[in-house]
Scaffold this motif. Sequence first.
Motif, PDB file in Angstrom:
ATOM      1  N   HIS A 185       0.824  -1.213   0.000  1.00 59.70           N
ATOM      2  CA  HIS A 185       0.000   0.000   0.000  1.00 59.70           C
ATOM      3  C   HIS A 185       0.852   1.254   0.000  1.00 59.70           C
ATOM      4  O   HIS A 185       0.393   2.325  -0.388  1.00 59.70           O
ATOM      5  N   MET A 186       2.081   1.135   0.499  1.00 61.77           N
ATOM      6  CA  MET A 186       2.916   2.322   0.632  1.00 61.77           C
ATOM      7  C   MET A 186       3.810   2.544  -0.584  1.00 61.77           C
ATOM      8  O   MET A 186       4.557   3.500  -0.629  1.00 61.77           O
ATOM      9  N   LEU A 239     -11.367   0.221  -3.567  1.00 61.44           N
ATOM     10  CA  LEU A 239     -12.164   1.383  -3.169  1.00 61.44           C
ATOM     11  C   LEU A 239     -11.962   1.729  -1.708  1.00 61.44           C
ATOM     12  O   LEU A 239     -12.332   2.806  -1.272  1.00 61.44           O
ATOM     13  N   ILE A 240     -11.396   0.815  -0.934  1.00 59.54           N
ATOM     14  CA  ILE A 240     -11.226   1.098   0.488  1.00 59.54           C
ATOM     15  C   ILE A 240      -9.908   1.814   0.732  1.00 59.54           C
ATOM     16  O   ILE A 240      -9.862   2.847   1.395  1.00 59.54           O
ATOM     17  N   CYS A 241      -8.818   1.291   0.188  1.00 57.65           N
ATOM     18  CA  CYS A 241      -7.528   1.937   0.467  1.00 57.65           C
ATOM     19  C   CYS A 241      -7.110   2.882  -0.648  1.00 57.65           C
ATOM     20  O   CYS A 241      -6.104   3.594  -0.505  1.00 57.65           O
ATOM     21  N   HIS A 242      -7.827   2.882  -1.756  1.00 55.61           N
ATOM     22  CA  HIS A 242      -7.502   3.760  -2.878  1.00 55.61           C
ATOM     23  C   HIS A 242      -6.112   3.502  -3.443  1.00 55.61           C
ATOM     24  O   HIS A 242      -5.492   4.416  -3.991  1.00 55.61           O
ATOM     25  N   SER A 243      -5.579   2.301  -3.268  1.00 56.01           N
ATOM     26  CA  SER A 243      -4.311   1.923  -3.884  1.00 56.01           C
ATOM     27  C   SER A 243      -4.600   0.719  -4.781  1.00 56.01           C
ATOM     28  O   SER A 243      -5.629   0.067  -4.620  1.00 56.01           O
ATOM     29  N   PRO A 244      -3.667   0.401  -5.690  1.00 57.32           N
ATOM     30  CA  PRO A 244      -3.850  -0.820  -6.465  1.00 57.32           C
ATOM     31  C   PRO A 244      -3.989  -2.020  -5.537  1.00 57.32           C
ATOM     32  O   PRO A 244      -3.366  -2.069  -4.468  1.00 57.32           O
ATOM     33  N   CYS A 260      -8.061  -5.026   3.387  1.00 59.71           N
ATOM     34  CA  CYS A 260      -9.080  -3.975   3.475  1.00 59.71           C
ATOM     35  C   CYS A 260     -10.430  -4.592   3.806  1.00 59.71           C
ATOM     36  O   CYS A 260     -11.177  -4.078   4.647  1.00 59.71           O
ATOM     37  N   HIS A 319     -10.622  -5.560   7.358  1.00 54.88           N
ATOM     38  CA  HIS A 319     -10.832  -4.376   8.209  1.00 54.88           C
ATOM     39  C   HIS A 319     -12.296  -3.962   8.195  1.00 54.88           C
ATOM     40  O   HIS A 319     -12.874  -3.649   9.227  1.00 54.88           O
ATOM     41  N   ALA A 320     -12.858  -3.957   6.981  1.00 56.82           N
ATOM     42  CA  ALA A 320     -14.249  -3.516   6.853  1.00 56.82           C
ATOM     43  C   ALA A 320     -15.191  -4.487   7.548  1.00 56.82           C
ATOM     44  O   ALA A 320     -16.178  -4.066   8.164  1.00 56.82           O
ATOM     45  N   PRO A 354     -19.074  -3.771   1.043  1.00 60.50           N
ATOM     46  CA  PRO A 354     -18.957  -2.327   1.245  1.00 60.50           C
ATOM     47  C   PRO A 354     -19.524  -1.526   0.078  1.00 60.50           C
ATOM     48  O   PRO A 354     -19.982  -0.403   0.268  1.00 60.50           O
ATOM     49  N   THR A 355     -19.522  -2.086  -1.108  1.00 59.23           N
ATOM     50  CA  THR A 355     -19.989  -1.320  -2.249  1.00 59.23           C
ATOM     51  C   THR A 355     -21.509  -1.407  -2.401  1.00 59.23           C
ATOM     52  O   THR A 355     -22.185  -0.387  -2.493  1.00 59.23           O
ATOM     53  N   ARG A 377     -23.690  -3.388  -0.411  1.00 61.80           N
ATOM     54  CA  ARG A 377     -24.395  -3.780   0.814  1.00 61.80           C
ATOM     55  C   ARG A 377     -25.091  -5.135   0.694  1.00 61.80           C
ATOM     56  O   ARG A 377     -26.003  -5.436   1.456  1.00 61.80           O
TER      57      ARG A 377
END
Lengths: 529, 152
Positions: free
Chosen positions: A64-65, A79-84, A101, A104-105, A117-118, A120
């Motif tokens: 992610h970094m 869509l959660i972390c906005h990274s690839p 992600c 976590h959700a 998450p998208t 429901r």
Amino acid sequence: MASPSPIPYDRRSSRASSTAGQPASDLLVVGGPPNSPSPLELFLRASNLPSSKTRISKIPPDLHMLEYVSSCDTNLICLICHSPFDKPVKLACDHYFCRDCLDHAFEVQPDGHKTCPTCRGRVDTDTGVLPVPKILEKMLDELVVKCPNTKSGCTWVDSRVNVNDHVMLYCEYTLVECPSHECRLPIFQKEFHKGCLHYTLSCEHCHTSLMKKDLEVGYITQRHQKTHCSNRFTACPHCDAEVLRLDLKVHVNDSCPKMVIPCPGTILGCHFTAERTEVIKHENACPMATMAPHFRDQQARIERNEARFEPLARKVGILEDGLSNITNMLYPANPNDSSFPVTNPLDPNHSDAFPPAPLIPTPDFRLPPASFPPVPPTNDQSQTPFNNPSQPPFDSQVHHLLTLHDSLRDEVSRIANALTDLEGRTNMMIINENQRVKDEMLHTNAAINSMRMQLHWLMSATLHQRTSNSTGTSTARAGGSTSSNSNGNGRAQGASGASTSLGARAEASGTLHAPMRRLSDSTRQDTKL
Amino acid sequence: MFASKRLSKELSKLHDHLPPGIELIQADDFAEWLMDIRVIDSNPLYQDEVYRLKFSFSQSYPIEAPEVVFVKDATHPIPWHPHVYSNGIICLDLLDRQGWSPVHNVESICVSLQSMLTSNTKKERPPGDEQFVKYNTQRPRDINFVFHDNQV
């Protein structure tokens, strides 16, 4: 590319092997192909375990970094972390997320009620989380990333799939623990074989205390001797001269012949700009360059004067404040008049409007009634700063309060004076009035006394007449019509007789006054006697 | 770390492009941002007015919803809406624990609020507004709203 990087491992493992007594280690590490890290890692772990010292403190890179070389297709972004995506998974509803992600959700959702998450939609955590198609994983693997140690100096750029191996095995800039057993500070992998570099040294040129690792080999940006030490010679970036780094700035600013500088006449509008040697030639011909020093002097003088003017202006402002305060106190009738004459006392046009009379400190009671306005003067004082916009603002709140306090004190003393004056005046008036009343009373007393005297005399005269006429009373009674009339007649005769006998000084007037006196006497007799 | 990483990505995107009527005012850190929104169409209730939103992010954003309230100052009123209290607290399921989803972001919240205002025709406050504003000491995220209106 991997040939220099495994050295620390080699050395460390060889050392470990020498202590642990495993002779096969050297062969395995040196001969190990760079792209097959798993046996090496396995070995390292195995050889490391007995020493119980966690030599490998490398942290695997967090995907992610990572910094991506080019922006990534938005379809590959979680869509959660906005990274690839990192280790993507697919939900039954065809929505994709990173494994972490999604976990976590799901963590915050109640058990048994996990939703996508998208959309429901309900998700069964056991069967609903599916692996993603291979093609997606391939696309993600091929994303080009920079080494996470780029900031430390690594220039590695490659597919994302290789980044873990690079960081864990080959990158020279990955931080590892110092080889010394006592030292636990981190050091770059490529300097691992040099032994502990965490001791302080003094630079032989500039005598700054530095750590050994920074002095020679440390981070590229901190390499002291090459880039920082001010007592080392360095090449001027403009000309070929070698100067101490300490003097480099001075050299570039003042003497470097190749430095491009503007003509000194720039301030006067000369646009000539060239290398220093050219500018020096140009200067002799340029009239503006010749004038420049004079202009600079002038400029400096103007600036000095302006700086001196600044506090003076402020002082004038304060004084004007004080003055207008005083004026407002003296003329509270028109405190709102912004063009009050006294704000400009030097103006001869206004000098008439400011007669000296009100300057007398003790106020005269005969001042126009406006000097005691219906509104208390204190109100006027406090309102003036707001009502008078053209008045310069007070220098400070404290000054404002002090002025206000002073003016109020003056006002109070003025009122006190007026009061004492008024008291004295009233006392005087009362005394005068008393005197007059006393005089009048004396007069009245005297008049009453004289009247009493007269009355006495009349009484005695009447008595006398009665006794003298007592012989002829019988005849008077017999012959007289009424006793009252005879009495009145007798008294009238007595009175006229008395007036004639009394008025030895004014016989003529006595006859004139007699009827009047009698009238008044008769009335007085009725009331008083 | 997770929150700041994601917020930095959102921020660079917001700097890059913003939907019409949404403006980034202040984002000095990854804890509190200020956004301005205005209603684009000609709803007479919100004509010529700009509303300021305050986003407060927790460490576990985007797993946890940010706290979003309208802020009132001299130039930014609180919009009239049956789901917006006069102290700026917004009753929207999207911002609630249950309604939140980590796929939402600052931009999507702003757009949702924009459309929530656009579709409104009633110049009123939620029932019990005075009472709520007077006695509420809870933070918006701890209030349990009852979502009854599915029109929004």
